[in-house]
Design a protein around this motif. Structure first.
Motif, PDB file in Angstrom:
ATOM      1  N   ARG A 157      11.067  -1.715   5.037  1.00 42.11           N
ATOM      2  CA  ARG A 157      10.610  -1.489   3.648  1.00 42.11           C
ATOM      3  C   ARG A 157       9.433  -1.760   3.170  1.00 42.11           C
ATOM      4  N   VAL A 158       8.918  -3.064   3.456  1.00 37.62           N
ATOM      5  CA  VAL A 158       7.788  -3.771   2.891  1.00 37.62           C
ATOM      6  C   VAL A 158       6.529  -2.981   3.699  1.00 37.62           C
ATOM      7  N   TYR A 159       6.839  -2.356   5.242  1.00 39.31           N
ATOM      8  CA  TYR A 159       5.757  -1.913   5.754  1.00 39.31           C
ATOM      9  C   TYR A 159       5.548  -0.323   4.846  1.00 39.31           C
ATOM     10  N   GLN A 160       6.586   0.075   4.626  1.00 41.41           N
ATOM     11  CA  GLN A 160       6.567   1.466   3.918  1.00 41.41           C
ATOM     12  C   GLN A 160       5.710   1.457   2.540  1.00 41.41           C
ATOM     13  N   ASP A 161       6.101   0.405   1.606  1.00 36.16           N
ATOM     14  CA  ASP A 161       5.531   0.119   0.380  1.00 36.16           C
ATOM     15  C   ASP A 161       3.834  -0.071   0.764  1.00 36.16           C
ATOM     16  N   CYS A 162       3.578  -1.006   1.782  1.00 32.46           N
ATOM     17  CA  CYS A 162       2.422  -1.421   1.822  1.00 32.46           C
ATOM     18  C   CYS A 162       1.507  -0.024   2.440  1.00 32.46           C
ATOM     19  N   TRP A 163       2.211   0.808   3.191  1.00 37.33           N
ATOM     20  CA  TRP A 163       1.534   2.055   3.746  1.00 37.33           C
ATOM     21  C   TRP A 163       1.196   2.706   2.579  1.00 37.33           C
ATOM     22  N   ALA A 164       2.033   3.026   1.641  1.00 32.05           N
ATOM     23  CA  ALA A 164       1.870   3.795   0.239  1.00 32.05           C
ATOM     24  C   ALA A 164       0.836   3.187  -0.347  1.00 32.05           C
ATOM     25  N   ALA A 165       0.932   2.052  -0.600  1.00 33.03           N
ATOM     26  CA  ALA A 165      -0.507   1.285  -1.379  1.00 33.03           C
ATOM     27  C   ALA A 165      -1.736   1.294  -0.671  1.00 33.03           C
ATOM     28  N   LEU A 166      -1.763   1.259   0.514  1.00 34.43           N
ATOM     29  CA  LEU A 166      -3.035   1.619   1.155  1.00 34.43           C
ATOM     30  C   LEU A 166      -3.592   2.937   1.005  1.00 34.43           C
TER      31      LEU A 166
END
Length: 283
Positions: free
Chosen positions: A130-139
């Protein structure tokens, strides 16, 4: 976490850039512990080894970055790793109390493995995704103001005006964040995002920040899987039946003696996992 209304309403933007007092408090406790853990691992490196040192560094990075703020939301999430810690400590104490192989240690070993597997491997891996997904979106976010600060463009009492001393008289000037929130009756989303200086500052997160956080998370997850395997070996060793005497007894006796020499090393592994975070738990 289950009754925290602030967490329930967060979208991925607020999970990445938002900040709550409850999350900050938990991260402060965790960061303080891992700062102590780091200096212990450095001081007694010969005892704890490179694995625990890597864990201390990675955990300190993960929990400290929450004060940027960056993924403050996941601080309480990952501290749940530590639910396995009491059982691991009990396992160590059973050995020291000459209760190795006892029924109590057996039951505790089952609880230890079950809690470690559920809290760190299942829960931890899912939350890491989940945190990988959120960071990907933020990138890859496109610079925009309305989704994150929906009321700022239309409200005359926006957050930006809160930070402008010219809008307040000397008697009304707030002395800190709590007073600001009380005076202006900030909405939930505005409160969570209050440490962002302006809507226009919301942009793609720095690549180094994402790589540092996610790299530390990968290190912690890798260590958890490695330690889980070690824990299974240790628990099995405590309850392994002794070799029977008879033909070839001397050879088996010598093998047992060699295993006895390595027992101290195995206990160091258990102690390592305890200090790791399993006194706090792990992640």
């Amino acid at each position: 976490m289950a009754v925290d209304d602030e967490r329930k309403g967060m979208d991925w933007k607020e999970r990445v850039w938002g900040y709550t007092g409850a999350g900050g408090m938990i991260q402060a406790f965790a960061a303080g512990y891992f700062l102590w853990d780091l200096q212990i691992c450095l001081r007694y490196f010969g005892v704890f080894g490179i694995g625990l040192l890597m864990h201390a560094v990675a955990a300190l990075i993960v929990f400290s970055l929450g004060f940027r703020p960056f993924v403050n939301f996941y601080g309480p999430t990952f501290i749940l790793y530590e639910l396995s810690s009491p059982f691991l400590n009990f396992h160590w104490f059973f050995d020291k109390l000459q209760m190795t192989g006892s029924r109590a240690q057996w039951y505790n070993g089952i609880l230890l493995l079950a809690s470690f597997f559920c809290c760190r491997l299942l829960w931890g891996t899912y939350q890491s995704l989940r945190v990988y997904q959120d960071c990907w979106a933020a990138l890859h976010i496109q610079n925009t103001t309305s989704p994150i600060f929906p009321s700022f463009s239309s409200s005359s009492s926006s957050f930006l005006s809160l930070m402008s001393p010219s809008t307040l008289s000397n008697d009304d000037k707030p002395t800190g964040i709590p007073e600001i929130l009380a005076q202006r009756h900030m909405t939930g989303k505005e409160s969570i995002m209050r440490f962002q200086p302006s809507p226009s500052s919301i942009d793609n997160i720095p690549t180094w920040l994402a790589l540092t956080y996610l790299g530390s998370n990968v290190v912690l997850n890798t260590l958890n899987f490695y330690w889980f395997g070690k824990m299974i070996e240790t628990v099995k060793k405590r309850f392994r039946a002794p070799p029977s005497a008879g033909k070839g007894g001397e050879k088996k006796k010598k093998k047992m003696e060699n295993e006895g020499e390595g027992e101290g090393e195995e206990e160091v592994v258990v102690a390592d996992v305890i200090v790791e975070g399993v006194e706090l738990d792990g992640r």
